[in-house]
Scaffold this motif. Sequence first.
Motif, mmCIF file in Angstrom:
data_model
loop_
_atom_site.group_PDB
_atom_site.id
_atom_site.type_symbol
_atom_site.label_atom_id
_atom_site.label_comp_id
_atom_site.label_asym_id
_atom_site.label_seq_id
_atom_site.Cartn_x
_atom_site.Cartn_y
_atom_site.Cartn_z
ATOM 1 N N GLU A 119 0.839 -1.205 0.000
ATOM 2 C CA GLU A 119 0.000 0.000 0.000
ATOM 3 C C GLU A 119 0.876 1.257 0.000
ATOM 4 O O GLU A 119 1.973 1.232 0.556
ATOM 5 N N MET A 120 0.400 2.308 -0.630
ATOM 6 C CA MET A 120 1.200 3.553 -0.630
ATOM 7 C C MET A 120 0.317 4.744 -0.980
ATOM 8 O O MET A 120 -0.823 4.598 -1.405
ATOM 9 N N ILE A 121 0.875 5.932 -0.774
ATOM 10 C CA ILE A 121 0.178 7.168 -1.126
ATOM 11 C C ILE A 121 0.820 7.727 -2.390
ATOM 12 O O ILE A 121 2.053 7.791 -2.483
ATOM 13 N N PRO A 140 7.722 15.481 -16.195
ATOM 14 C CA PRO A 140 8.450 16.427 -15.334
ATOM 15 C C PRO A 140 7.604 17.639 -14.970
ATOM 16 O O PRO A 140 7.696 18.159 -13.849
ATOM 17 N N SER A 141 6.739 18.067 -15.867
ATOM 18 C CA SER A 141 5.945 19.275 -15.586
ATOM 19 C C SER A 141 4.994 19.043 -14.423
ATOM 20 O O SER A 141 4.753 19.932 -13.611
ATOM 21 N N ILE A 142 4.436 17.822 -14.315
ATOM 22 C CA ILE A 142 3.552 17.532 -13.182
ATOM 23 C C ILE A 142 4.349 17.539 -11.889
ATOM 24 O O ILE A 142 3.917 18.096 -10.888
ATOM 25 N N GLY A 143 5.506 16.895 -11.935
ATOM 26 C CA GLY A 143 6.347 16.849 -10.740
ATOM 27 C C GLY A 143 6.622 18.245 -10.233
ATOM 28 O O GLY A 143 6.498 18.518 -9.034
ATOM 29 N N GLU A 144 6.937 19.125 -11.145
ATOM 30 C CA GLU A 144 7.232 20.509 -10.741
ATOM 31 C C GLU A 144 6.019 21.175 -10.122
ATOM 32 O O GLU A 144 6.102 21.800 -9.071
ATOM 33 N N GLU A 145 4.880 20.986 -10.764
ATOM 34 C CA GLU A 145 3.671 21.621 -10.237
ATOM 35 C C GLU A 145 3.346 21.114 -8.844
ATOM 36 O O GLU A 145 3.002 21.871 -7.939
ATOM 37 N N ALA A 156 8.639 8.663 -2.300
ATOM 38 C CA ALA A 156 8.857 7.444 -1.514
ATOM 39 C C ALA A 156 10.229 6.859 -1.819
ATOM 40 O O ALA A 156 10.826 7.116 -2.858
ATOM 41 N N ASP A 157 10.718 6.113 -0.859
ATOM 42 C CA ASP A 157 11.950 5.358 -1.092
ATOM 43 C C ASP A 157 11.624 3.899 -0.858
ATOM 44 O O ASP A 157 11.198 3.545 0.231
ATOM 45 N N PRO A 158 11.745 3.021 -1.822
ATOM 46 C CA PRO A 158 12.286 3.265 -3.168
ATOM 47 C C PRO A 158 11.307 4.050 -4.015
ATOM 48 O O PRO A 158 10.107 3.967 -3.781
ATOM 49 N N ALA A 182 4.659 7.741 -6.126
ATOM 50 C CA ALA A 182 4.517 7.471 -4.695
ATOM 51 C C ALA A 182 5.243 8.537 -3.889
ATOM 52 O O ALA A 182 6.357 8.948 -4.228
ATOM 53 N N VAL A 183 4.588 8.971 -2.794
ATOM 54 C CA VAL A 183 5.185 9.970 -1.907
ATOM 55 C C VAL A 183 5.063 9.492 -0.464
ATOM 56 O O VAL A 183 4.370 8.518 -0.176
ATOM 57 N N THR A 184 5.746 10.187 0.429
ATOM 58 C CA THR A 184 5.754 9.745 1.826
ATOM 59 C C THR A 184 4.487 10.149 2.568
ATOM 60 O O THR A 184 4.128 9.521 3.551
ATOM 61 N N ALA A 185 3.812 11.221 2.123
ATOM 62 C CA ALA A 185 2.606 11.646 2.820
ATOM 63 C C ALA A 185 1.708 12.398 1.841
ATOM 64 O O ALA A 185 2.194 12.973 0.857
ATOM 65 N N ALA A 186 0.416 12.402 2.107
ATOM 66 C CA ALA A 186 -0.512 13.101 1.238
ATOM 67 C C ALA A 186 -0.275 14.610 1.339
ATOM 68 O O ALA A 186 0.223 15.117 2.348
ATOM 69 N N GLY A 187 -0.616 15.347 0.283
ATOM 70 C CA GLY A 187 -0.424 16.798 0.285
ATOM 71 C C GLY A 187 -1.649 17.481 -0.300
ATOM 72 O O GLY A 187 -2.731 16.883 -0.364
ATOM 73 N N LYS A 188 -1.462 18.693 -0.745
ATOM 74 C CA LYS A 188 -2.573 19.479 -1.276
ATOM 75 C C LYS A 188 -2.716 19.202 -2.773
ATOM 76 O O LYS A 188 -1.726 19.231 -3.515
#
Lengths: 265, 265
Positions: A119-121, A140-145, A156-158, A182-188
């Motif tokens: 499971e992951m966020i 890349p554009s989404i990542g930046e936004e 997330a790691d990995p 995947a990220v470590t925690a949910a955001g806005k």
Amino acid sequence: MLKIGEFSRLSHLTVKALRFYEKEGILLPASTDKWTGYRLYETAQLEAAASVKAYRQLGLSIEEIRAIQAGADVRQILTEKAKALTEEKRVIDSRLSIIHHMLEDREMRYQVTEKTIPEMIVYSSETVLAQHMDIMRWIPSIGEECLRLNPGMKCADPPYEFCEFLDGEYRETDVKIRHSEAVTAAGKGSDQIRFRRLPAVKVLSVFHKGSYDRIGEAYAFLMRYAEQNGFHAAGPARECYIDGIWNKESEEDWLTEIQLPIDWR
Amino acid sequence: MLKIGEFSRLSHLTVKALRFYEKEGILLPASTDKWTGYRLYETAQLEAAASVKAYRQLGLSIEEIRAIQAGADVRQILTEKAKALTEEKRVIDSRLSIIHHMLEDREMRYQVTEKTIPEMIVYSSETVLAQHMDIMRWIPSIGEECLRLNPGMKCADPPYEFCEFLDGEYRETDVKIRHSEAVTAAGKGSDQIRFRRLPAVKVLSVFHKGSYDRIGEAYAFLMRYAEQNGFHAAGPARECYIDGIWNKESEEDWLTEIQLPIDWR
DNA sequence: CATAGGGCCTCCCCATGGAGGAGAGTCAAG
DNA sequence: CTTGACTCTCCTCCATGGGGAGGCCCTATG
């Protein structure tokens, strides 16, 4: 009174096995010569020996036989054993199916493995791209936004990042696509970007090596594999980018994994 | 370059397994830090890792995977593996059948084992007995006659002696019976006694404890067992006398084995 | 009577594919 | 500088006996 060799020939158990069964306490000799250490058996013990042998031939462990001799419920143990054997058989059937599938494949370019993705966020975003090739500019554009919306956000790691193609069919142009990372925690979130919890899932995985123009073969292989071996897709396939233009010069070194979610069971 | 933990998470192989695979030479890290000893992997190795994982999921041994990597014929190895798996499945089916048979039996008085009786030389003799109980008077008389014909004759070690009941059906009176006893070498026969070579045979065996008046239950059990578990009788059952009037006072201690020859495969 | 050979004893190593842990070195962050 | 997370090597363990070494025991034969 029979010496171990005689008893061995009568019971059709090896001398080694008889000594081992004594050590394990499931078949004790009637007596032991205190001076020579010789084990001495009686013909009446052939029955007990046959019982041990019968249980071993059914695949019961020494531990289970000991439990039965100690008065445990034989029926229950046998029922459990039957369940375990049925499960073993299921595994064998699955392996046989896969082997036959591999033998039918002429080139054997792809190898499928089964994994569990925890499971992951993730944050996701969807769009329609004019051309398939535009992916590597769009991601890349989404990542930046996302990072602008959520400063300090951590992947997330990995790292785990994939695209799903949401058209029912394969198409070259106007491709509807969803990207997730995947990220470590949910955001806005925003209009474009949505955070969500992705449940754990079992997937079939293949690796595709080389440029993207022949990646369709990997998809075709994976789908055929799933169908022929009794797996049922539980969602669109995920295309995970491992090596690509961003870290490898040569297209030959690019590496992409395709994961097909399958029913959890 | 990835440290072992990172590569472990990406490849879904445990750190222990990765180190083990290096020791076995089927998945070497791209490099090893000479100072710290740290293993370093590259993302491109995920493909090789997936290959190893796929073969392991099929149940191939490390040895077999090593052979494949060394250039052995994958198809041949997979074909052999399929044969082995099919055989395993056959064994499991047989065990399941036997367990179900045992679970149906209410008392579970008898335990059946499978043995191989080696080839041997016996002398045999047939007769019709007025009553079943006359057996124990008849047998010694043959032994004496045979010994008279062949002084110095020796019985086999371990001793093996049995009766077969040659009537198609069970009967209490006028029982047609054949007695055989294993010896070390063929000798001179007579009207009554004939030497012959008994081929090796696989048998199902049960032990019957107690007097002979309830031995019919053991026969019935054995026959039903064979039928329900797919064995096919290859001759009349053999009744082997182990403990009896000649060495045990109490009828409760008498021990008899019943062996049903079955098709060699 | 002496010896030879076979049986028996205990003790140790081996196989499979890692898992678990001890003790010690390494690395990055606070 | 300390702390905690990784990593290293090396050891033991799982199950079911098989194989063999080194040494005692028993019997038969010359």
